[in-house]
Scaffold this active site. Structure first.
Site, PDB file in Angstrom:
ATOM      1  N   ARG A 271      57.377   5.406  31.078  1.00 38.24           N
ATOM      2  CA  ARG A 271      57.002   5.816  29.717  1.00 38.24           C
ATOM      3  C   ARG A 271      58.041   6.756  29.130  1.00 38.24           C
ATOM      4  O   ARG A 271      58.234   6.844  27.923  1.00 38.24           O
ATOM      5  CB  ARG A 271      55.633   6.507  29.808  1.00 38.24           C
ATOM      6  CG  ARG A 271      54.908   6.792  28.524  1.00 38.24           C
ATOM      7  CD  ARG A 271      53.531   7.393  28.820  1.00 38.24           C
ATOM      8  NE  ARG A 271      53.547   8.414  29.881  1.00 38.24           N
ATOM      9  CZ  ARG A 271      53.928   9.678  29.712  1.00 38.24           C
ATOM     10  NH1 ARG A 271      54.309  10.117  28.547  1.00 38.24           N
ATOM     11  NH2 ARG A 271      53.910  10.518  30.749  1.00 38.24           N
TER      12      ARG A 271
ATOM     13  N   HIS B 204      49.671  13.959  44.670  1.00 44.49           N
ATOM     14  CA  HIS B 204      50.001  14.531  43.362  1.00 44.49           C
ATOM     15  C   HIS B 204      49.291  15.871  43.205  1.00 44.49           C
ATOM     16  O   HIS B 204      48.145  16.027  43.639  1.00 44.49           O
ATOM     17  CB  HIS B 204      49.538  13.596  42.236  1.00 44.49           C
ATOM     18  CG  HIS B 204      50.604  12.665  41.737  1.00 44.49           C
ATOM     19  ND1 HIS B 204      50.458  11.297  41.742  1.00 44.49           N
ATOM     20  CD2 HIS B 204      51.836  12.916  41.184  1.00 44.49           C
ATOM     21  CE1 HIS B 204      51.564  10.739  41.222  1.00 44.49           C
ATOM     22  NE2 HIS B 204      52.403  11.699  40.872  1.00 44.49           N
TER      23      HIS B 204
ATOM     24  N   GLU C 150      46.775  10.092  47.102  1.00 41.19           N
ATOM     25  CA  GLU C 150      47.040   8.746  46.592  1.00 41.19           C
ATOM     26  C   GLU C 150      46.760   7.697  47.662  1.00 41.19           C
ATOM     27  O   GLU C 150      47.220   7.808  48.791  1.00 41.19           O
ATOM     28  CB  GLU C 150      48.500   8.632  46.110  1.00 41.19           C
ATOM     29  CG  GLU C 150      48.845   9.589  44.982  1.00 41.19           C
ATOM     30  CD  GLU C 150      48.128   9.263  43.668  1.00 41.19           C
ATOM     31  OE1 GLU C 150      47.483   8.215  43.574  1.00 41.19           O
ATOM     32  OE2 GLU C 150      48.219  10.098  42.739  1.00 41.19           O
TER      33      GLU C 150
ATOM     34  N   CYS D  24      57.271   8.853  41.014  1.00 41.17           N
ATOM     35  CA  CYS D  24      56.429   9.179  42.170  1.00 41.17           C
ATOM     36  C   CYS D  24      55.938   7.921  42.871  1.00 41.17           C
ATOM     37  O   CYS D  24      56.023   7.808  44.089  1.00 41.17           O
ATOM     38  CB  CYS D  24      55.246  10.050  41.751  1.00 41.17           C
ATOM     39  SG  CYS D  24      55.751  11.736  41.367  1.00 41.17           S
TER      40      CYS D  24
HETATM   41  N1  PCA Z   1      56.054  13.544  39.071  1.00 44.98           N
HETATM   42  C1  PCA Z   1      56.497  12.285  38.503  1.00 44.98           C
HETATM   43  C2  PCA Z   1      57.870  12.065  39.095  1.00 44.98           C
HETATM   44  C3  PCA Z   1      58.301  13.371  39.653  1.00 44.98           C
HETATM   45  C4  PCA Z   1      57.078  14.203  39.677  1.00 44.98           C
HETATM   46  O1  PCA Z   1      56.983  15.319  40.185  1.00 44.98           O
HETATM   47  C5  PCA Z   1      55.518  11.143  38.691  1.00 44.98           C
HETATM   48  O2  PCA Z   1      54.304  11.397  38.788  1.00 44.98           O
HETATM   49  O3  PCA Z   1      55.915   9.984  38.741  1.00 44.98           O
END
Ligand code: PCA
Length: 218
Positions: A94, A170, A84, A147
């Site tokens: 959402r 991610h 990211e 996140c």
């Molecule tokens: N993914 C979510 C929040 C916790 C996670 O593991 C996100 O992408 O915001």
């Protein structure tokens, strides 16, 4: 005299959205105590909750005093390790978080900057992952759920500590989760673990980020 090795803090989240597990914590917890380039990995689980996640992260920063921080989260549906680039100052959910909260268009830090950039060398990391045959990409949005909230709060907490590199990654579903999401992409735990080790290694050995290798896109 303090002879403890410098620390790398890795965080993952607890399961949310009806999943039985969260691949971020499944991967991160397996790296606890590993030594990479003279640094000891310490791990923490963060709650998938707007309210509690940042309190837990700030407590982890204070107690571990890391040299490098990588927060990891699940991005179901993505097929690659997503490095990211940017965290934005908005919560816009959402679905409800694990505490039932579902904020709409709310700033994370009132009057805070609109965005913070990662301080990880994401282009060098992308090149390293691709060279090792690991599926990866640079992502220009971490979303607006917990996140992104944690990523923004992390960079805000460290805004006056530029020597502490930090950012957010991610990861896709694990194969056992993808079964319930017909056709969703997934990566094996071993692939994720190899990727996280390489991300830490590259961050610890790259002073300045590089131009992307030819052929790689972002
Ligand atoms: N993914 C979510 C929040 C916790 C996670 O593991 C996100 O992408 O915001």
């Amino acid at each position: 005299m303090n002879t403890l090795p410098p620390r790398v803090l890795l965080t993952g989240f607890d399961p949310f959205g009806g999943e039985a597990l969260n691949p971020s914590w499944e991967a991160v917890r397996r790296l606890e105590g590993e030594i990479l380039r003279g640094h000891r990995i310490v791990t923490r689980q963060l709650p998938t909750s707007f309210g509690r996640s940042l309190r837990a992260l700030r407590a982890a920063l204070a107690s571990t005093r890391p040299a490098l921080v990588i927060c990891v989260g699940q991005a179901g549906g993505r097929s690659r390790i997503s490095l990211e680039r940017v965290a934005i100052n908005v919560d816009d959910a959402r679905i409800a978080d694990n505490a039932g909260k579902q904020p709409v268009d709310r700033p994370i830090v009132r009057h805070g900057p609109a965005a913070y950039f990662t301080t990880l060398p994401i282009k060098a990391q992308l090149s390293a992952l691709l060279a090792a045959g690991l599926p990866a990409e640079i992502s220009q949005s971490a979303g607006t759920f917990v996140c992104n909230h944690v990523f923004y709060g992390l960079m805000h907490a460290l805004r006056e500590s530029p020597q502490i590199r930090a950012g957010f990654v991610h990861i896709p579903f694990l194969p056992e989760q993808a079964v319930a999401h017909a056709g969703a992409a997934s990566l094996s735990l071993d692939t994720v673990l190899a990727s996280l080790r390489l991300l830490v290694d590259t961050a610890l050995t790259t002073r300045r980020d590089s131009r992307l290798a030819a052929g790689a896109t972002h």
